[in-house]
Design a protein around this motif. Structure first.
Motif, short mmCIF file in Angstrom:
data_model
loop_
_atom_site.label_atom_id
_atom_site.label_comp_id
_atom_site.label_asym_id
_atom_site.label_seq_id
_atom_site.Cartn_x
_atom_site.Cartn_y
_atom_site.Cartn_z
N GLU B 227 42.85 -71.56 62.48
CA GLU B 227 42.12 -72.70 63.06
C GLU B 227 40.70 -72.34 63.47
OE1 GLU B 227 44.72 -74.21 66.04
OE2 GLU B 227 45.98 -75.23 64.57
N GLY B 228 40.00 -71.65 62.58
CA GLY B 228 38.59 -71.37 62.82
C GLY B 228 38.31 -70.27 63.81
N LYS B 229 39.34 -69.51 64.15
CA LYS B 229 39.14 -68.40 65.09
C LYS B 229 39.70 -67.11 64.51
CE LYS B 229 39.43 -70.76 69.58
NZ LYS B 229 40.00 -72.11 69.38
N ILE B 230 39.11 -66.00 64.95
CA ILE B 230 39.70 -64.70 64.60
C ILE B 230 40.77 -64.41 65.65
CG2 ILE B 230 39.29 -62.23 64.42
CD1 ILE B 230 36.45 -62.93 63.43
N ILE B 231 42.03 -64.29 65.20
CA ILE B 231 43.11 -64.14 66.18
C ILE B 231 43.67 -62.73 66.23
CG2 ILE B 231 43.81 -66.56 66.18
CD1 ILE B 231 46.03 -65.77 64.20
N TYR B 232 43.26 -61.88 65.30
CA TYR B 232 43.82 -60.53 65.26
C TYR B 232 42.83 -59.64 64.53
CZ TYR B 232 47.41 -56.91 64.48
OH TYR B 232 48.13 -55.74 64.45
N ASP B 233 42.57 -58.48 65.06
CA ASP B 233 41.57 -57.58 64.49
C ASP B 233 42.10 -56.17 64.66
OD1 ASP B 233 39.38 -56.10 63.80
OD2 ASP B 233 37.94 -57.24 65.00
N VAL B 234 42.41 -55.51 63.55
CA VAL B 234 43.03 -54.20 63.65
C VAL B 234 42.35 -53.24 62.67
CG1 VAL B 234 44.80 -54.96 62.03
CG2 VAL B 234 45.23 -52.95 63.42
N ARG B 235 42.24 -51.95 63.09
CA ARG B 235 41.55 -51.01 62.20
C ARG B 235 42.18 -49.63 62.24
NH1 ARG B 235 35.72 -51.44 64.49
NH2 ARG B 235 36.45 -53.28 65.57
N GLY B 236 41.67 -48.77 61.36
CA GLY B 236 42.03 -47.36 61.36
C GLY B 236 43.51 -47.10 61.13
N GLU B 237 44.05 -46.13 61.86
CA GLU B 237 45.44 -45.71 61.67
C GLU B 237 46.41 -46.86 61.93
OE1 GLU B 237 46.61 -42.87 60.40
OE2 GLU B 237 44.47 -42.50 60.05
N GLU B 238 46.09 -47.65 62.93
CA GLU B 238 46.96 -48.77 63.28
C GLU B 238 47.12 -49.72 62.09
OE1 GLU B 238 45.54 -50.99 66.60
OE2 GLU B 238 47.32 -52.29 66.64
N LYS B 239 46.01 -49.96 61.40
CA LYS B 239 46.05 -50.86 60.24
C LYS B 239 46.89 -50.25 59.11
CE LYS B 239 43.24 -52.80 56.54
NZ LYS B 239 43.68 -51.95 55.44
N LYS B 240 46.71 -48.94 58.89
CA LYS B 240 47.42 -48.27 57.79
C LYS B 240 48.93 -48.38 57.96
CE LYS B 240 44.01 -44.87 56.44
NZ LYS B 240 43.57 -43.55 56.86
N SER B 241 49.37 -48.37 59.21
CA SER B 241 50.82 -48.37 59.43
C SER B 241 51.42 -49.77 59.49
CB SER B 241 51.12 -47.64 60.75
OG SER B 241 50.48 -48.33 61.80
N LEU B 242 50.58 -50.78 59.24
CA LEU B 242 51.07 -52.17 59.28
C LEU B 242 52.04 -52.47 58.14
CD1 LEU B 242 47.93 -54.39 60.02
CD2 LEU B 242 50.00 -54.25 61.40
N HIS B 243 52.94 -53.46 58.41
CA HIS B 243 53.78 -53.99 57.35
C HIS B 243 53.61 -55.49 57.34
CE1 HIS B 243 55.84 -50.31 56.25
NE2 HIS B 243 55.88 -50.02 57.55
N VAL B 244 54.00 -56.11 56.22
CA VAL B 244 53.84 -57.55 56.10
C VAL B 244 54.56 -58.27 57.24
CG1 VAL B 244 54.39 -59.55 54.67
CG2 VAL B 244 53.49 -57.48 53.60
N LYS B 245 55.77 -57.77 57.59
CA LYS B 245 56.53 -58.47 58.64
C LYS B 245 55.84 -58.36 60.00
CE LYS B 245 60.11 -54.90 59.59
NZ LYS B 245 59.22 -53.79 59.63
N ASP B 246 55.11 -57.24 60.22
CA ASP B 246 54.34 -57.12 61.47
C ASP B 246 53.29 -58.21 61.54
OD1 ASP B 246 55.75 -54.78 61.83
OD2 ASP B 246 54.17 -53.54 60.92
N LEU B 247 52.63 -58.42 60.39
CA LEU B 247 51.57 -59.43 60.34
C LEU B 247 52.13 -60.81 60.62
CD1 LEU B 247 49.32 -58.34 57.33
CD2 LEU B 247 48.82 -58.20 59.77
N LEU B 248 53.29 -61.12 60.00
CA LEU B 248 53.90 -62.43 60.20
C LEU B 248 54.28 -62.63 61.66
CD1 LEU B 248 56.12 -62.75 57.00
CD2 LEU B 248 54.03 -64.01 57.57
N ALA B 249 54.86 -61.57 62.25
CA ALA B 249 55.26 -61.65 63.65
C ALA B 249 54.03 -61.84 64.54
CB ALA B 249 56.00 -60.37 64.05
N LYS B 250 53.00 -61.09 64.22
CA LYS B 250 51.76 -61.16 64.99
C LYS B 250 51.21 -62.59 64.95
CE LYS B 250 48.80 -59.35 67.50
NZ LYS B 250 49.20 -58.72 68.76
N PHE B 251 51.25 -63.15 63.73
CA PHE B 251 50.71 -64.49 63.54
C PHE B 251 51.45 -65.50 64.41
CE2 PHE B 251 50.37 -68.65 61.62
CZ PHE B 251 49.02 -68.72 61.33
N GLU B 252 52.79 -65.41 64.39
CA GLU B 252 53.59 -66.36 65.18
C GLU B 252 53.34 -66.18 66.66
OE1 GLU B 252 57.72 -66.38 63.91
OE2 GLU B 252 57.00 -66.46 61.84
#
Lengths: 317, 267
Positions: B227-252
């Motif tokens: 909705e026109g906003k940046i709601i999540y911003d992740v970088r470096g090691e934390e980003k590398k260890s992400l999984h799709v389900k983490d992203l979905l959970a984060k979004f919800e």
């Protein structure tokens, strides 16, 4: 029927051809202008109808006031250039749709041309002025006719070479890119508004120049001489493309050959025009006939694509 | 160290005052360091492409500031911003002039930001340079420099557009779902070329993608929009260890709704 055919005199037709070829060459300059906007810039520019008469009026009035015809013809280029720039500014600065901008310029040029000429028709006789071109050179002695055609041919070849060079420069490439994909052109840092104004200026400059030549050729500038000019220009472009398309695409410097084909298209248009008149086709219907022919050829690529895509669906089943 | 890109509270509303009013960017702020490669994901109408278009200057923003490498470009027209930006679009037709040949397209890109004069549109030395650059794509296009771009496949066109965007090193490379219109195999190849070009020229880049795996697998930073906003911003090691389900959970968690994107590839 027999009576009709016996009334046709082939000699009359043959005798009239040099005149129509000459006229085709003069209008070929305008056809090149139309080609630049219509094909390269992808802009249907109706300014043409007004700027051809504007070039003619400017040239004739300058000649009558004592300016040498060569310079007067040269000035007509700038008259057309200004007309094109006005259309360009209307559409880029004021956001008026392109085709409407060109109609506005065309209409206002009608009044302006009346002001320039002071009346609706101004003659300029080859008896009184050393005109650049004239029908009388063609119908006169073999020598004047030869000089006319040789001169006109050299001029057209030089003009095409100049345009070929120009469209190979950075600016010329920017024009082609803008006509093909304005979004991409902007992403490459091309000021597409400026390019539009510039191209319309150059195109109408050529149209004005053509008007100047045509007025001298026929011995007068007339307020109505540009009526339907854009359609004739389009006809020349299309005839050139249809007849010489295959020949041209296999050549080196295909773009230069295409422009040559457009001038040829104009010559062929006037030869066919003469032929149709000779066949006693009513002259008042000539514009209708031209429009029908242009509509037909403009529709061909669309209809062809539609047909082939319909085929594609069928074979896909 | 100066920032490659700064967006300060950027707002954009489309069709203001009509029934179709749509808040497209609702106070977007972000800072990119030089060399950052940010992938951007989000649902339908989240503002991903809108953010890129705001940077590129397709239309003026309503409020906020856009600064590229300390140059405030907020009020510059699109063609002037091109000096700083390389762009690749979703539609392979968009990035090139299809009636012009490959080398002409590259020559146009090579003059990005420069004045267009009456010099030759393309020189001999440039041809050699373009040939060399094209050969790095490994698509054989260096042998087809005088082929009209319209005759190339979508993948080939995107590869050429990528190369064009980097010919004159941009301060920022904007990739707007540039693999979305391609088949999976071609998309993977074009992504590989993107990585290659970004690494080779040390570019700062932003890539909108509808593929969460690609978003995780590429770049050093990931942002999620809604909705026109940046709601999540992740970088470096934390980003590398992400999984799709983490992203979905984060979004919800952040948006309070389920992730909604017809084209999003979840696996």
């Amino acid at each position: 029927m027999l009576q009709y055919f016996s009334s046709l005199d082939p000699i009359t037709l043959l005798k009239s051809f040099p005149g129509s070829i000459a006229q085709g060459m003069v209008w070929g300059v305008m056809a090149l202008g139309v080609y630049i906007t219509f094909r390269l810039l992808d802009f249907a520019d109706l300014t043409v109808d007004g700027s051809i008469a504007f070039g003619a009026a400017t040239c004739v009035m300058l000649i009558r006031s004592g300016v040498h015809p060569v310079f007067a013809t040269f000035f007509a280029f700038f008259a057309g250039l200004i007309a094109g720039i006005v259309t360009g500014l209307l559409t880029t600065l004021l956001g008026i749709p392109g085709i409407l901008s060109s109609i506005l310029t065309q209409i206002s040029l009608y009044s302006i041309n009346l002001h320039v000429m002071g009346q609706s028709n101004r003659p300029v006789s080859v008896d009184n002025y050393p005109l650049v071109v004239s029908l009388r050179y063609v119908t006169g002695s073999a020598a004047t006719s030869l000089i006319f055609f040789a001169g006109m041919l050299i001029f057209l070849v030089m003009l095409i070479c100049a345009l070929y060079w120009f469209f190979g420069t950075e600016t010329g490439s920017a024009i082609r890119a803008t006509g093909c994909n304005a979004q991409m052109a902007r992403a490459q840092g091309i000021n597409t508004g400026y390019i539009k104004v510039l191209t319309l200026g150059i195109s109408n400059g050529l149209v004005g120049l053509s008007g100047a030549l045509y007025a001298q050729f026929g011995g007068a500038a007339d307020i109505n001489m540009g009526r339907g000019a854009i359609v004739i220009g389009l006809a020349a472009v299309i005839i050139g493309e249809v007849i010489f398309g295959k020949f041209v695409s296999k050549r080196r410097a295909a773009f230069a050959w295409t422009m040559g084909a457009v001038v040829f298209g104009s010559v062929i248009y006037y030869m066919v025009y003469q032929l149709v008149l000779w066949l006693k086709f009513p002259s008042e219907d000539m514009k209708l006939l031209t429009a029908v022919v242009v509509a037909f050829f403009l529709a061909i690529p669309y209809l062809r694509e539609k047909k082939s895509s319909a085929k594609g669906v069928k074979s896909g089943e | 160290m100066s920032k490659a890109l700064v967006l300060k509270d950027v707002h954009k509303v489309f069709n203001k005052g009509t029934v179709n009013e749509k808040v497209a960017l609702d106070g977007v702020s972000i800072e990119l360091d030089p060399g950052d490669f940010v992938t951007i994901i989000g649902g339908n109408g989240a503002g991903k492409s809108t953010m890129l278009n705001a940077i590129a200057g397709v239309w003026p923003v309503d409020a906020g500031q856009i600064i590229v490498n300390e140059n405030d470009i907020t009020s510059l027209p699109e063609h002037k911003r091109a000096l700083y930006l390389g762009r690749v679009f979703q539609d392979p037709m968009m990035g090139t002039a299809v009636t012009m040949v490959i080398e002409e397209n590259m020559a146009l890109a090579y003059r990005r930001g420069g004045k267009r004069t009456l010099r030759r549109g393309i020189t001999h030395e440039e041809r050699e340079l373009f040939k060399e650059k094209l050969s790095t794509l490994g698509l054989g296009l260096e042998e087809r420099m005088t082929t009209k771009v319209g005759l190339l496949s979508g993948g080939q066109r995107q590869a050429v557009t990528l190369l064009m965007a980097s010919l004159k090193k941009p301060e920022l490379l904007l990739l707007d779902e540039h693999t979305a219109a391609l088949d999976p195999k071609t998309a993977a190849k074009v992504l590989e070329i993107s990585d290659q070009i970004i690494n080779e020229y040390h570019l700062t880049a932003m890539m909108v993608t509808h593929n969460m795996k690609d978003a995780i697998g590429h770049g050093n930073r990931l942002i999620m929009m809604n909705e026109g906003k940046i709601i999540y911003d992740v970088r470096g090691e934390e980003k590398k260890s992400l999984h799709v389900k983490d992203l979905l959970a984060k979004f919800e968690e952040v948006s309070g709704t389920e992730f909604d994107n017809d084209r999003m590839m979840l696996s």
